[in-house]
Design a protein around this motif. Structure first.
Motif, mmCIF file in Angstrom:
data_model
loop_
_atom_site.group_PDB
_atom_site.id
_atom_site.type_symbol
_atom_site.label_atom_id
_atom_site.label_comp_id
_atom_site.label_asym_id
_atom_site.label_seq_id
_atom_site.Cartn_x
_atom_site.Cartn_y
_atom_site.Cartn_z
ATOM 1 N N ASN A 158 0.887 -1.156 0.000
ATOM 2 C CA ASN A 158 0.000 0.000 0.000
ATOM 3 C C ASN A 158 0.926 1.207 0.000
ATOM 4 O OD1 ASN A 158 -2.059 1.827 0.291
ATOM 5 N ND2 ASN A 158 -2.527 1.316 2.409
ATOM 6 N N PRO A 204 -7.503 5.062 -3.219
ATOM 7 C CA PRO A 204 -6.254 4.400 -2.813
ATOM 8 C C PRO A 204 -5.391 3.981 -4.002
ATOM 9 C CG PRO A 204 -8.082 2.869 -2.661
ATOM 10 C CD PRO A 204 -8.685 4.213 -2.966
ATOM 11 N N LYS A 264 -0.966 9.008 0.899
ATOM 12 C CA LYS A 264 -1.723 8.532 2.052
ATOM 13 C C LYS A 264 -2.931 9.423 2.298
ATOM 14 C CE LYS A 264 -1.225 7.036 6.851
ATOM 15 N NZ LYS A 264 -0.276 6.815 7.969
ATOM 16 N N LEU A 265 -2.746 10.732 2.186
ATOM 17 C CA LEU A 265 -3.853 11.673 2.353
ATOM 18 C C LEU A 265 -4.890 11.485 1.253
ATOM 19 C CD1 LEU A 265 -5.203 14.175 3.621
ATOM 20 C CD2 LEU A 265 -3.747 15.581 2.130
ATOM 21 N N SER A 318 -5.403 8.893 -0.592
ATOM 22 C CA SER A 318 -6.060 7.591 -0.459
ATOM 23 C C SER A 318 -7.192 7.658 0.571
ATOM 24 C CB SER A 318 -5.048 6.523 -0.046
ATOM 25 O OG SER A 318 -4.110 6.276 -1.079
ATOM 26 N N SER A 319 -6.966 8.438 1.628
ATOM 27 C CA SER A 319 -7.988 8.577 2.665
ATOM 28 C C SER A 319 -9.221 9.313 2.147
ATOM 29 C CB SER A 319 -7.416 9.325 3.878
ATOM 30 O OG SER A 319 -7.200 10.697 3.588
ATOM 31 N N TRP A 320 -9.072 9.993 1.027
ATOM 32 C CA TRP A 320 -10.199 10.696 0.403
ATOM 33 C C TRP A 320 -10.960 9.801 -0.573
ATOM 34 C CZ3 TRP A 320 -7.464 16.006 -0.952
ATOM 35 C CH2 TRP A 320 -7.191 16.676 0.252
ATOM 36 N N ALA A 355 0.742 4.550 0.495
ATOM 37 C CA ALA A 355 0.709 5.445 1.661
ATOM 38 C C ALA A 355 1.570 6.697 1.449
ATOM 39 C CB ALA A 355 1.113 4.684 2.917
#
Length: 359
Positions: free
Chosen positions: A126, A229, A221-222, A224-226, A128
């Protein structure tokens, strides 16, 4: 079996027949006859050659490559081929030049949408924080809005390209507002040193080098959090994997063991660790740089690989959803011409299941 392999086998048989003093005019006929009689064993011998592509990302797979663990545990002859980007790796896969290769989720999604005969069989990592948009200290960029009118280097059809476009969309910018330049990692480092670009969205080792005179504006990583991914994956030619399933499972088990060794040593992981030394050797970096860079990735154990978060659960699995979402974005950006009706056919967890049984 390729004709070149058939010819090679026949050549070996010819040599043997010469030792038996058979008439020269009968050599090729006798050779081909013997090949037909040998049948499966000759085909099996020829199949024990494989070309596997990889990239410069910092992951424990480099230890597997460096120590020839796949060759030692399978008896196959492996040709390891390094690529600068996932786009180039996918091109080689489409041309039949590699049997398996590592690539980012964006080029994998592009390959699936374009009908390349391959399947995702393992999530390498991943991504990240291991991919990030870095801007020069003297660029005058302190927020995403400041990207307007700036030159940003990024390898097209890569995971960073996908996230770069996604980031622009989130901040109300378009490709007309920001000049995106298609550049491979080495070219990005050279352009950065010359001052030709204001920023770059890239991975290590280039990422670590440009961070020395730049700052991270945002990371994967930011993003992906939205909801978008990205990951690096190992894909295999569908037919090759089917015919060499035991080899593929053994390959994955060796990667899984290396990942596990890294995770177990993570708290005390340092530049003297054999994994760090191998990663540095194959990535062209220093072991000290490897230690920090590897901590930015998330490496998955085999149970996590097979979970619904990644390879498991068919069309409801995380990897399938990611490939579909990425393809939808690429279509919107006109990077592909159409979507596939079902992306689950491009994700195959069965080889990871076999690898788990061997651990």
């Amino acid at each position: 079996m390729k004709f070149s392999n058939l010819k090679s086998i026949a050549g070996k048989v010819v040599g043997s027949l010469k030792l038996l003093a058979l008439p020269p005019s009968n050599l090729w006929l006798k050779s081909l006859s013997l090949i037909a009689l040998l049948g499966v064993s000759s085909l099996s011998w020829a199949a024990k050659e494989v070309t596997i592509g990889y990239q410069g990302m910092y992951n424990p797979m480099k230890y597997v490559i460096d120590k020839q663990l796949v060759e030692k545990n399978t008896g196959y002859t492996v040709k390891w081929r390094k690529f600068d980007s996932g786009a180039k790796a996918i091109t080689a896969m489409a041309a039949g030049a590699v049997d398996l290769t590592v690539a980012g989720s964006s080029p994998i999604a592009s390959a699936a949408s374009n009908g390349v005969d391959m399947q995702l069989i393992w999530v390498m990592e991943n991504i990240a924080d291991a991919e990030a948009l870095v801007v020069r200290n003297d660029s005058g960029i302190s927020s995403p809005a400041d990207l307007k009118g700036k030159k940003i280097g990024v390898p097209f059809v890569s995971t960073t390209h996908f996230h770069m476009l996604f980031a622009l969309e989130q901040f109300g910018l378009t490709e007309k507002d920001v000049k995106l330049i298609n550049m491979q990692p080495n070219a990005i480092m050279a352009a950065w040193q010359r001052g030709d670009i204001d920023g770059a969205y890239i991975w290590d080792p280039a990422l670590g080098k440009i961070k020395q005179t730049g700052k991270v504006l945002l990371s994967s990583k930011l993003l992906s959090s939205w909801g978008k991914p990205t990951f690096d994956g190992l894909i295999a030619n569908t037919e090759f994997a089917r015919q060499n399933s035991e080899f593929v499972a053994q390959l994955l088990s060796q990667i899984a063991k290396a990942d596990r060794e890294y995770q177990q040593a993570k708290e005390s992981f340092n530049a003297n660790n054999p994994i760090a030394v191998s990663v540095a050797k194959l990535s062209g970096s220093q072991p000290d740089d490897v230690v920090e860079a590897m901590s930015l990735y998330e490496f998955l154990d085999v149970d996590t690989q097979l979970s619904c978060q990644w390879l498991g659960c068919g069309e409801k699995g995380g990897a399938v959803k990611a490939l579909k979402a990425t393809s939808e974005f690429l279509l919107k950006e006109k990077k592909i011409s159409a979507l596939k009706p079902d992306y689950s056919v491009f994700v195959n967890p069965t080889y990871a299941e076999k690898a788990k049984a061997e651990l």
